[in-house]
Each structure stands twice: as C-alpha cells, then as structure tokens.
Design a protein around this motif. Structure first.
Motif, PDB file in Angstrom:
ATOM      1  N   ILE A  32      -5.301 -23.205   5.395  1.00  0.00           N
ATOM      2  CA  ILE A  32      -4.118 -22.560   5.988  1.00  0.00           C
ATOM      3  C   ILE A  32      -3.035 -23.599   6.261  1.00  0.00           C
ATOM      4  O   ILE A  32      -1.856 -23.385   5.947  1.00  0.00           O
ATOM      5  CB  ILE A  32      -4.496 -21.817   7.298  1.00  0.00           C
ATOM      6  CG1 ILE A  32      -5.404 -20.630   6.942  1.00  0.00           C
ATOM      7  CG2 ILE A  32      -3.257 -21.322   8.028  1.00  0.00           C
ATOM      8  CD1 ILE A  32      -6.063 -19.976   8.131  1.00  0.00           C
ATOM      9  N   LEU A  33      -3.446 -24.745   6.807  1.00  0.00           N
ATOM     10  CA  LEU A  33      -2.461 -25.795   7.111  1.00  0.00           C
ATOM     11  C   LEU A  33      -1.775 -26.288   5.838  1.00  0.00           C
ATOM     12  O   LEU A  33      -0.552 -26.447   5.794  1.00  0.00           O
ATOM     13  CB  LEU A  33      -3.134 -26.956   7.844  1.00  0.00           C
ATOM     14  CG  LEU A  33      -3.386 -26.702   9.340  1.00  0.00           C
ATOM     15  CD1 LEU A  33      -4.206 -27.840   9.940  1.00  0.00           C
ATOM     16  CD2 LEU A  33      -2.083 -26.512  10.108  1.00  0.00           C
ATOM     17  N   ILE A  34      -2.588 -26.503   4.785  1.00  0.00           N
ATOM     18  CA  ILE A  34      -2.006 -26.959   3.494  1.00  0.00           C
ATOM     19  C   ILE A  34      -1.028 -25.912   2.968  1.00  0.00           C
ATOM     20  O   ILE A  34       0.079 -26.220   2.536  1.00  0.00           O
ATOM     21  CB  ILE A  34      -3.124 -27.259   2.461  1.00  0.00           C
ATOM     22  CG1 ILE A  34      -3.880 -28.524   2.885  1.00  0.00           C
ATOM     23  CG2 ILE A  34      -2.551 -27.437   1.050  1.00  0.00           C
ATOM     24  CD1 ILE A  34      -5.191 -28.760   2.149  1.00  0.00           C
ATOM     25  N   GLY A  35      -1.459 -24.635   3.077  1.00  0.00           N
ATOM     26  CA  GLY A  35      -0.585 -23.532   2.622  1.00  0.00           C
ATOM     27  C   GLY A  35       0.726 -23.532   3.363  1.00  0.00           C
ATOM     28  O   GLY A  35       1.799 -23.391   2.762  1.00  0.00           O
ATOM     29  N   ILE A  36       0.641 -23.681   4.730  1.00  0.00           N
ATOM     30  CA  ILE A  36       1.868 -23.686   5.545  1.00  0.00           C
ATOM     31  C   ILE A  36       2.764 -24.871   5.163  1.00  0.00           C
ATOM     32  O   ILE A  36       3.980 -24.722   5.016  1.00  0.00           O
ATOM     33  CB  ILE A  36       1.511 -23.712   7.053  1.00  0.00           C
ATOM     34  CG1 ILE A  36       0.882 -22.363   7.449  1.00  0.00           C
ATOM     35  CG2 ILE A  36       2.748 -23.985   7.907  1.00  0.00           C
ATOM     36  CD1 ILE A  36       0.272 -22.334   8.828  1.00  0.00           C
ATOM     37  N   ILE A  37       2.124 -26.029   4.980  1.00  0.00           N
ATOM     38  CA  ILE A  37       2.906 -27.229   4.620  1.00  0.00           C
ATOM     39  C   ILE A  37       3.617 -27.020   3.280  1.00  0.00           C
ATOM     40  O   ILE A  37       4.816 -27.290   3.152  1.00  0.00           O
ATOM     41  CB  ILE A  37       2.002 -28.490   4.594  1.00  0.00           C
ATOM     42  CG1 ILE A  37       1.605 -28.853   6.033  1.00  0.00           C
ATOM     43  CG2 ILE A  37       2.719 -29.671   3.938  1.00  0.00           C
ATOM     44  CD1 ILE A  37       0.470 -29.850   6.130  1.00  0.00           C
ATOM     45  N   ILE A  38       2.861 -26.495   2.280  1.00  0.00           N
ATOM     46  CA  ILE A  38       3.478 -26.238   0.961  1.00  0.00           C
ATOM     47  C   ILE A  38       4.646 -25.261   1.100  1.00  0.00           C
ATOM     48  O   ILE A  38       5.726 -25.465   0.553  1.00  0.00           O
ATOM     49  CB  ILE A  38       2.419 -25.710  -0.038  1.00  0.00           C
ATOM     50  CG1 ILE A  38       1.441 -26.845  -0.380  1.00  0.00           C
ATOM     51  CG2 ILE A  38       3.074 -25.186  -1.317  1.00  0.00           C
ATOM     52  CD1 ILE A  38       0.212 -26.405  -1.150  1.00  0.00           C
ATOM     53  N   PHE A  39       4.396 -24.204   1.895  1.00  0.00           N
ATOM     54  CA  PHE A  39       5.440 -23.198   2.108  1.00  0.00           C
ATOM     55  C   PHE A  39       6.682 -23.828   2.739  1.00  0.00           C
ATOM     56  O   PHE A  39       7.822 -23.570   2.311  1.00  0.00           O
ATOM     57  CB  PHE A  39       4.890 -22.078   3.007  1.00  0.00           C
ATOM     58  CG  PHE A  39       5.890 -21.006   3.296  1.00  0.00           C
ATOM     59  CD1 PHE A  39       6.240 -20.073   2.320  1.00  0.00           C
ATOM     60  CD2 PHE A  39       6.496 -20.931   4.554  1.00  0.00           C
ATOM     61  CE1 PHE A  39       7.174 -19.094   2.593  1.00  0.00           C
ATOM     62  CE2 PHE A  39       7.429 -19.956   4.828  1.00  0.00           C
ATOM     63  CZ  PHE A  39       7.770 -19.027   3.852  1.00  0.00           C
ATOM     64  N   LEU A  40       6.467 -24.679   3.735  1.00  0.00           N
ATOM     65  CA  LEU A  40       7.600 -25.338   4.408  1.00  0.00           C
ATOM     66  C   LEU A  40       8.351 -26.266   3.448  1.00  0.00           C
ATOM     67  O   LEU A  40       9.584 -26.299   3.454  1.00  0.00           O
ATOM     68  CB  LEU A  40       7.097 -26.124   5.624  1.00  0.00           C
ATOM     69  CG  LEU A  40       6.731 -25.266   6.839  1.00  0.00           C
ATOM     70  CD1 LEU A  40       6.133 -26.121   7.943  1.00  0.00           C
ATOM     71  CD2 LEU A  40       7.948 -24.493   7.364  1.00  0.00           C
ATOM     72  N   ILE A  41       7.565 -27.009   2.642  1.00  0.00           N
ATOM     73  CA  ILE A  41       8.207 -27.919   1.667  1.00  0.00           C
ATOM     74  C   ILE A  41       9.105 -27.122   0.711  1.00  0.00           C
ATOM     75  O   ILE A  41      10.252 -27.484   0.470  1.00  0.00           O
ATOM     76  CB  ILE A  41       7.146 -28.735   0.887  1.00  0.00           C
ATOM     77  CG1 ILE A  41       6.515 -29.783   1.822  1.00  0.00           C
ATOM     78  CG2 ILE A  41       7.776 -29.440  -0.326  1.00  0.00           C
ATOM     79  CD1 ILE A  41       5.281 -30.474   1.253  1.00  0.00           C
ATOM     80  N   ILE A  42       8.547 -25.996   0.207  1.00  0.00           N
ATOM     81  CA  ILE A  42       9.349 -25.152  -0.716  1.00  0.00           C
ATOM     82  C   ILE A  42      10.610 -24.667  -0.016  1.00  0.00           C
ATOM     83  O   ILE A  42      11.715 -24.694  -0.568  1.00  0.00           O
ATOM     84  CB  ILE A  42       8.498 -23.960  -1.232  1.00  0.00           C
ATOM     85  CG1 ILE A  42       7.407 -24.493  -2.169  1.00  0.00           C
ATOM     86  CG2 ILE A  42       9.361 -22.935  -1.960  1.00  0.00           C
ATOM     87  CD1 ILE A  42       6.346 -23.487  -2.535  1.00  0.00           C
ATOM     88  N   LEU A  43      10.431 -24.246   1.258  1.00  0.00           N
ATOM     89  CA  LEU A  43      11.570 -23.738   2.038  1.00  0.00           C
ATOM     90  C   LEU A  43      12.637 -24.812   2.198  1.00  0.00           C
ATOM     91  O   LEU A  43      13.850 -24.550   2.025  1.00  0.00           O
ATOM     92  CB  LEU A  43      11.054 -23.301   3.411  1.00  0.00           C
ATOM     93  CG  LEU A  43      11.815 -22.159   4.077  1.00  0.00           C
ATOM     94  CD1 LEU A  43      11.575 -20.872   3.290  1.00  0.00           C
ATOM     95  CD2 LEU A  43      11.378 -21.998   5.510  1.00  0.00           C
ATOM     96  N   ILE A  44      12.194 -26.035   2.502  1.00  0.00           N
ATOM     97  CA  ILE A  44      13.141 -27.145   2.710  1.00  0.00           C
ATOM     98  C   ILE A  44      13.875 -27.477   1.394  1.00  0.00           C
ATOM     99  O   ILE A  44      15.095 -27.575   1.373  1.00  0.00           O
ATOM    100  CB  ILE A  44      12.413 -28.397   3.266  1.00  0.00           C
ATOM    101  CG1 ILE A  44      11.976 -28.122   4.721  1.00  0.00           C
ATOM    102  CG2 ILE A  44      13.313 -29.631   3.224  1.00  0.00           C
ATOM    103  CD1 ILE A  44      10.936 -29.103   5.253  1.00  0.00           C
ATOM    104  N   ILE A  45      13.084 -27.601   0.297  1.00  0.00           N
ATOM    105  CA  ILE A  45      13.705 -27.919  -1.001  1.00  0.00           C
ATOM    106  C   ILE A  45      14.724 -26.855  -1.373  1.00  0.00           C
ATOM    107  O   ILE A  45      15.838 -27.145  -1.799  1.00  0.00           O
ATOM    108  CB  ILE A  45      12.620 -28.050  -2.107  1.00  0.00           C
ATOM    109  CG1 ILE A  45      11.784 -29.311  -1.861  1.00  0.00           C
ATOM    110  CG2 ILE A  45      13.257 -28.116  -3.500  1.00  0.00           C
ATOM    111  CD1 ILE A  45      10.556 -29.438  -2.741  1.00  0.00           C
ATOM    112  N   ASN A  46      14.328 -25.598  -1.149  1.00  0.00           N
ATOM    113  CA  ASN A  46      15.224 -24.482  -1.459  1.00  0.00           C
ATOM    114  C   ASN A  46      16.533 -24.585  -0.692  1.00  0.00           C
ATOM    115  O   ASN A  46      17.625 -24.411  -1.247  1.00  0.00           O
ATOM    116  CB  ASN A  46      14.493 -23.175  -1.116  1.00  0.00           C
ATOM    117  CG  ASN A  46      15.236 -21.977  -1.663  1.00  0.00           C
ATOM    118  OD1 ASN A  46      15.883 -22.084  -2.691  1.00  0.00           O
ATOM    119  ND2 ASN A  46      15.137 -20.866  -0.973  1.00  0.00           N
TER     120      ASN A  46
END
Lengths: 189, 316
Positions: free
Chosen positions: B22-36
């Motif tokens: 879950i933590l990895i998923g959240i981190i990936i999601f946040l990274i995508i959000l930031i890059i976007n």
C-alpha cells in the motif's frame, strides 16, 4: 433477531477501496467539468459586461517576456516584424536610447554608431518631436526583412513629403531580434 | 463480533499484511501526481516562428523541388557563392558546367570579370528561391545583395538578380550561371532549288533562344534576300500557337550569288513559358536578279522578283 454476520474477506476489501478511489476520481472530474465551466461562463459574462463598460481598462498589454513571446506566437510573420520595428521606434520615442542601442546589429553599430552618444545624436536630429509611423512595405531576403516606414511629422505642413526610413530586422526567435536602419547623411551631420 | 468490529479487524489484518504494498502504491501515485503537476505547470513550448519563405517551392508553379535535391542544391550554390565572395575565382569557375563555360565564360578572366561586376568587390549575401521546374531542370532565382543588416541599406537599396540553372547529371547536381540553359548543334538543314539553310548552333538561356544560321546561295546569278527590314514577318519563331519576332530586327540577311552567310538571330522566349519552339519561319523570301543595298526591297523590286515565297525550318 439474530444478526447476520458479514464476513469481509480480503477480496471485498480491495474492491471497496477501488470503488472509493474511483468515486473520488469521478467526483473530482464532475466538479471540474460541470461546476467549473459554469463558474467560467459566469465569469465570462461578468467580464464581458465589464469590458463593455470600459474596454480599454480590461485590455491586457503583454508585459513580461513570456507574455510577449506568447503574443508574438499568435502573429503572422509580417505582423511580428512590424511589432519589432514599432518596439524599436517606441524605445527611441521614449528616449530609452540604451535599450534601443542594444537592439542594433553589432556590425552596423561598428560601422555607423561606435558609441551610444553617436546614436543619440543621430536619432535626436532625425526624428521629429511628434510623429506617426506608417508601414509602407516589407521585403524579405531569406531571414532579413527590410521595412519601409513613412514618418509623418505632426508639425510639418500637409504639402511636405513625409520622411522615409528603412529599418532592417532579423528575427532569431520570438522577441529575439537585431535591428539596423538606413542612416541618412543629413541627419548624421 | 458485530459487523463494524469484523470490518476493523479485517482492515487491520489487511493493513498489516499489505502495508508495504500500500505504501509503495501511495508513493507511486504521489510521484505520478507530482510529475503530472510539474508538466502541467511547465511553460508551454511555443511553436517555431512561422515563415513564408519556402526556397524550394517554385514561385511560378507551386511545385516543390524533390527533397533529395534540395540539400545538394543549397550546398552547391552556397559553396559557389562563398568562393565568389572570397575571390576564389578558380574554385568557383570549376563548379560551373563545361557547357556554360564554353558558351558564356570560355576563359577564367571572363568569369572573373563577371564575378567582379556582380560582387562589386564587396562582401555580399544572397537569397535563393526556386522559380520554376521544367523537364527536371531546376530554375532558381538568386538575389545578390549587400549585407543590409550591416549597412541598414544606408549604402543603397538594390540587388543583382539572375536565374541559376541546376540539373542532375550522372547523379551529381550541376550549376549553370548567367541564366544559361543549354547549347547544342542541331544539324538541321532545309534545301530548295535556290538555297540551303542550316542551323549550326542553338543556345537557350532563361529569357532567349539564339540560333546561328548558315544560308548558302546555290545560284550563280541570283540574290537571296531573307530579311532586310522592309517586309513584315521576315523572320519569326514559330511557337505553335503564335509566331514571335526576333528581339532585334534582322536587316541584312542577304546572300550574294554563289555565296554563303552566317546570321545569329535571337528571340525573346522564357524557358518556362510552357511553349515549345516549332520552327524558324522566313515569311518573305525574295529571289532577285539584282539587289541594291542602298534602296532595299521596293515595290518595283518585288514586282520584278524571280520568286517570292515563305519557308520554315523545323526545330522538332
């Protein structure tokens, strides 16, 4: 009454989380696509009303380099060259000689105005106190443009022929250009 | 255990088991959000400034020079121009076709004279524009001018202009200057009982066609008058749909008995006008017993002529 036990296994839990996540996304999209445009529409109507009240007040002249570049990107080739030409003459008109001098092509500067004082002396002699510009013609030679300008002196009599000035411009990129112009001997002296 | 408690227990168990994922998923999601967001807020890349200058689109026909020839043409013209600009006459001379040299600049000195006339001993710049394309011959217009940016046009606002002719020969792009297109010896001859007419040379440049014609008088007593400037339509270039006069009046195309005469006749004809020269038309051939050069062809002469007729030398 006996309560029916609901056994929540892992699959259901993942499903619930996914559904909640999708619901959030849907909600965001809904707010963005349905509510925001309505607000924009209302804003546009308000702007339009305000514009009609005072059009000049709402017109935004591009100020920053980014804004100017974005504005120039909307213009056609000829209009961009006229913009650069007008900008150069405006700098002279507003006595921003240093800025105008910086726009001059280096070889042209060496040839005709080695110092900024030479340049100031020339333009102060050449340009009338108050005048209007008329773009007469633009010729293009590869990436060099020769603009023919008519300088209409407000203080001259109607029978006087307007002064003619050729301005040469090379555009390297948006808002990145160099300028030179026809030096008339009379004004030089 | 009630439902709520059951849910809590299951959720806690689920969390414990999948905490890492879950933590990895959240981190990936946040990274995508930031890059976007970063990409969205980046300054928009503006399109390249638009230019109307299209050097390889022919102004007469809107046809484009094939892509594979564009760069070789640019390179050849640029090299030639730079040699001229730097006074490297021999190098520039070597880039011109032999045919063009032979016809217009047979010696290096003549070519040097041409370059000095065009370049005026100054550093020049040029502007190149495709003009027309006819039978795989690429006509370019070159404007040779002072560096206006350096002078501001203070030293004059004029330019020299001519057509450069480029064509591919044996896989190589060839350059002709001075608007020269071609020269050949067509060996066309027409004969009748009075004379023989032969076309020896045909020189075509962008604006003219020039023919060197030999007329031989077969008689030992008659004069042949092809043109003396007194009659209409004495010499014309037949273009099929119309006949054109020469650029200069031919006024002494007269052949004495047993004699022969060479005459060079030039016609104004644009290479890319879509017409093909069909023949050279002599509309007032006069076979005379005698000819008085000081009088020319009078009505009396016409009345006493042995023969008056018209003839055409076909060029096709």
């Amino acid at each position: 009454m006996k309560k029916k036990k609901i056994e929540l296994n892992q699959k259901y839990l993942i499903l619930i989380i996914i559904i909640i996540f999708l619901l959030i996304i849907n909600l965001v999209l809904f707010l963005k696509r349905v509510i925001a445009p309505k607000q924009q529409e209302e804003q546009a109507i308000t702007n339009s009303i305000n514009n009609n009240k005072n059009k000049t007040k709402e017109y935004k002249v591009p100020q920053t380099d980014e804004e100017i570049k974005a504005y120039l990107a909307t213009l056609k080739e000829g209009n961009r060259i006229e913009y650069y030409c007008g900008k150069f003459i405006k700098l002279i008109d507003e006595k921003e000689y240093e800025k105008a001098y910086k726009l001059l092509y280096s070889e042209f500067k060496q040839n005709y105005f080695p110092t900024i004082d030479d340049f100031i002396k020339y333009v102060e002699n050449f340009y009338p106190q108050s005048y209007a510009l008329e773009y007469d013609d633009i010729d293009r030679y590869n990436n060099i443009y020769v603009v023919r300008l008519k300088i209409l002196d407000y203080n001259s009599s109607p029978s006087d022929e307007p002064k003619v000035q050729r301005v040469v411009i090379r555009e390297n990129d948006y808002n990145d250009y160099v300028v030179s112009f026809q030096v008339v001997k009379e004004a030089e002296e | 255990m009630n439902t709520y408690t059951n849910f809590r227990v299951k959720a806690i168990q689920f969390w414990k088991r999948n905490k890492k994922r879950i933590l990895i998923g959240i981190i990936i999601f946040l990274i995508i959000l930031i890059i976007n967001n970063v990409l969205k807020n980046m300054p928009k890349k503006l399109p390249e400034p638009s230019f109307s200058y299209k050097p390889h689109v022919a102004v007469l026909t809107d046809k484009e020079v094939p892509k594979k020839y564009q760069k070789p043409i640019e390179d050849l013209v640029d090299t030639y121009f730079n040699y001229c600009n730097n006074g490297e006459y021999e190098n520039a001379y070597n880039l011109i076709t032999d045919e063009c040299k032979q016809a217009y600049y047979p010696t290096l000195e003549e070519f040097t004279g041409y370059v000095n006339h065009v370049f005026e001993g100054k550093k020049k710049i040029y502007s190149l524009q495709s003009y027309s394309i006819v039978n795989n011959i690429y006509v370019y217009q070159i404007k040779i001018l002072d560096d206006f940016l350096a002078t501001g046009t203070s030293e004059g606002y004029y330019y020299y202009e001519e057509k450069l002719i480029l064509k591919e020969e044996n896989g190589e792009m060839k350059l002709s200057i001075g608007e020269f297109i071609s020269q050949d010896q067509p060996h066309i001859a027409v004969e009748d009982e009075y004379m023989k007419i032969e076309i020896f040379d045909r020189t075509i440049d962008y604006e003219t066609e020039t023919y060197r014609i030999k007329v031989t008088n077969k008689s030992d007593s008659n004069y042949i008058v092809l043109a003396d400037g007194t009659q209409n339509n004495e010499v014309l270039l037949n273009l099929g749909s119309r006949k054109d006069n020469p650029s200069k009046v031919v006024d002494t195309f007269i052949v004495k008995p047993n004699g022969f005469r060479f005459e060079t006749i030039t016609f104004n004809k644009f290479f890319d006008d879509g017409n093909t020269s069909q023949g050279i038309y002599f509309g007032a051939v006069r076979i005379l017993n005698n000819y008085d050069y000081s009088v020319g062809t009078t009505q009396e002469v016409l009345d006493s002529a042995l023969k008056l007729y018209a003839m055409e030398i076909p060029l096709q």
